[in-house]
Design an enzyme around this catalytic site. Structure first.
Site, PDB file in Angstrom:
ATOM      1  N   GLU A 140      -2.623  -9.005   2.944  1.00  0.00           N
ATOM      2  CA  GLU A 140      -3.068  -9.572   4.232  1.00  0.00           C
ATOM      3  C   GLU A 140      -4.576  -9.441   4.424  1.00  0.00           C
ATOM      4  O   GLU A 140      -5.138 -10.022   5.343  1.00  0.00           O
ATOM      5  CB  GLU A 140      -2.291  -8.916   5.390  1.00  0.00           C
ATOM      6  N   HIS A 167      -3.825  -4.760  -0.323  1.00  0.00           N
ATOM      7  CA  HIS A 167      -3.393  -5.365   0.936  1.00  0.00           C
ATOM      8  C   HIS A 167      -3.465  -6.886   0.830  1.00  0.00           C
ATOM      9  O   HIS A 167      -4.542  -7.446   0.967  1.00  0.00           O
ATOM     10  CB  HIS A 167      -4.291  -4.900   2.085  1.00  0.00           C
ATOM     11  N   CYS A 208       0.848  -1.205   0.000  1.00  0.00           N
ATOM     12  CA  CYS A 208       0.000   0.000   0.000  1.00  0.00           C
ATOM     13  C   CYS A 208       0.879   1.249   0.000  1.00  0.00           C
ATOM     14  O   CYS A 208       1.630   1.455  -0.941  1.00  0.00           O
ATOM     15  CB  CYS A 208      -0.990  -0.044   1.162  1.00  0.00           C
TER      16      CYS A 208
END
Lengths: 252, 230
Positions: free
Chosen positions: B189, B187, B78
């Protein structure tokens, strides 16, 4: 292509998931982590946890709930309810929440939106607006404190102001529609979506898959949130998404 | 051992939990001495470019990262990806780490095609187009949805660094890379099964890196010794 988002909402009280109808009646049901993983498996794009604990102890529990959820869940989630200070915001985001949603506290202290956005970026500050149609003035009024307190604010004007203060998303709940299962409030949703440049989540009133289609088409919402119909398995996230894909909506 | 660079910008808990789910050892630190011993780094970040660079410079991490990436892999996520570029127009013009060529610009909010307004931030799940399906980061992956949330994006004329892109009124570099320096605008994750697999690809790349380098230096050594014999 950017997909429209389907967002199950979990009301959490003292660490347990509950759901209110018209903000009042509560039915107890479930463990937050388990439900989060259940919805993730169903294809939920995001989750919202709304803390409706009345006590400080209950609210402190929320940080632990957030940590437990973040340890398992690999999709974004928002936490709202009882957030009154930058310290509250920091604690929840550091515990693993992606966004916080501010409702009553943003009305009482609009500077909190800016403080949060300055610190963490506007993408993680959601302004939640509970709105109800006022036939006298033919406008939508903002309510706070779980819908119990009427304010002088016009919902559209407040949405615009919240965005100018730094909110990165609007979560719009129609109190007229909430719990009715007769569809989202399309008129106000569209007006707010056209009035602001940030994404708008429609909330309140979902009863069936076609209601979501209406929220995205007529309502111009970027995302739609529902609780009861998912929670009590009247329909599933997967069923709603299958329906929307058939209708040609961009869906993950 | 993976190092997560903690320079005070944003929420590292979700990323650290994602590494845990992949059984990956990691250290979270803002000390270059601690990070220097790792096999690969992840540079996360949410917030403003200018603040992030100020913190990296203040902590001596900019200079450290510049040295580190000459030898070892880095993945920016990001804002961490945007910092890899030369400069950003966020706030006032700010110099970045300049590992990749290009600059970071804000979404205009007005479609160049239709002239209509569009929403900023670019928030939600968007599809990826693979430009370099052979990249180690995309190993065994098919184009899928990934979770984005950002108001600025990288503009680059260097198409060789575009590994995957997304379409949001502009061509959005979604996975970028050059050599062993990588970045994802989304992202991983938070991008479900796809994101987790991409993170795992990076971790596998980091694990293979010492062997790959040893092979290269062995080859170079045998080449030079061969030359000497002649």
């Amino acid at each position: 292509m950017l997909a429209k988002r389907i967002i199950p909402c979990l009301d959490v009280k003292d660490g347990r998931v509950v759901k209110g109808k018209q903000f009042i009646q509560l039915r107890d049901a479930g463990d937050p982590v388990e439900l989060a993983m259940y919805y993730n498996g169903q294809g939920a794009d995001e989750l919202v946890f709304l803390d409706i604990s009345a006590s400080n102890e209950g609210r402190n529990t929320m940080v632990d709930v957030v940590k437990a959820v973040a340890a398992k869940l690999a999709i974004p989630f928002t936490v709202g309810g009882g957030i009154h200070s930058l310290e509250n915001i920091k604690a929840l985001l550091r515990a693993g929440a992606d966004k916080v949603s501010l409702n009553s506290s943003a009305v009482e202290n609009p500077g909190l939106i800016t403080a949060g956005a300055d610190f963490f970026g506007c993408q993680c500050i959601v302004c939640a607006i509970d709105a109800k149609f006022d036939p006298e003035t033919s406008s939508y009024r903002v309510y706070t404190h779980g819908g119990q307190k009427q304010t002088d604010l016009d919902a559209i004007e407040w949405a615009k102001k919240a965005v100018s203060l730094g909110a990165g998303e609007i979560l719009l709940t129609s109190m007229d529609q909430d719990g009715e299962k007769s569809g989202f409030e399309l008129n106000l949703t569209r007006k707010i979506s056209e009035a602001v440049d940030v994404p708008v989540i429609a909330s309140g009133g979902a009863g069936k898959a076609s209601d979501f289609f209406d929220a995205f088409s007529a309502g111009k919402a970027d995302a739609a949130l529902a609780a009861s119909i998912f929670h009590y398995k009247e329909t599933s996230v997967a069923q709603v998404k299958t329906y929307l894909k058939q209708k040609g909506v961009a869906i993950r | 051992m993976i190092g997560i660079v903690d320079y005070g910008m944003g929420n590292l808990y979700s990323l650290s939990q994602a590494l845990k789910r992949l059984d990956q050892d990691f250290v979270i630190s803002d000390h270059s001495s601690e990070l220097a011993g790792t096999d690969g780094l992840i540079l996360p970040g949410v917030g403003a470019f200018k603040d992030a660079m100020a913190l990296l410079n203040e902590k001596g991490l900019s200079a450290f990262l510049t040295r580190y990436v000459q030898e070892k892999p880095l993945l920016g996520i990001c804002l961490g990806m945007q910092l890899l570029f030369e400069e950003s127009e966020e706030g006032s013009l700010t110099k970045g780490l300049a590992f990749l060529s290009g600059r970071v610009a804000r979404f205009s909010g007005i479609s160049q095609v239709t002239g209509e307004r569009y929403k900023v931030p670019h928030m939600g799940w968007n599809t990826l187009e693979f430009k370099q399906p052979d990249s180690p980061l995309l190993n065994a992956l098919e184009p899928d949805y990934a979770y984005f949330v950002h108001s600025y994006y990288a503009e680059t004329k260097d198409s060789s660094i575009l590994i995957a892109t997304a379409d949001y009124h502009e061509q959005v570099p979604a996975v970028v890379g050059s050599g062993h320096i990588f970045g994802t605008q989304f992202h991983p994750e938070k991008s479900g099964v796809f994101g987790q697999a991409l993170l795992k690809n990076y971790l596998d790349f980091v694990k293979r890196m010492p062997q790959a380098k040893a092979a290269v230096s062995r080859a170079a050594a045998s080449l030079s010794s061969g030359e000497e014999e002649k």
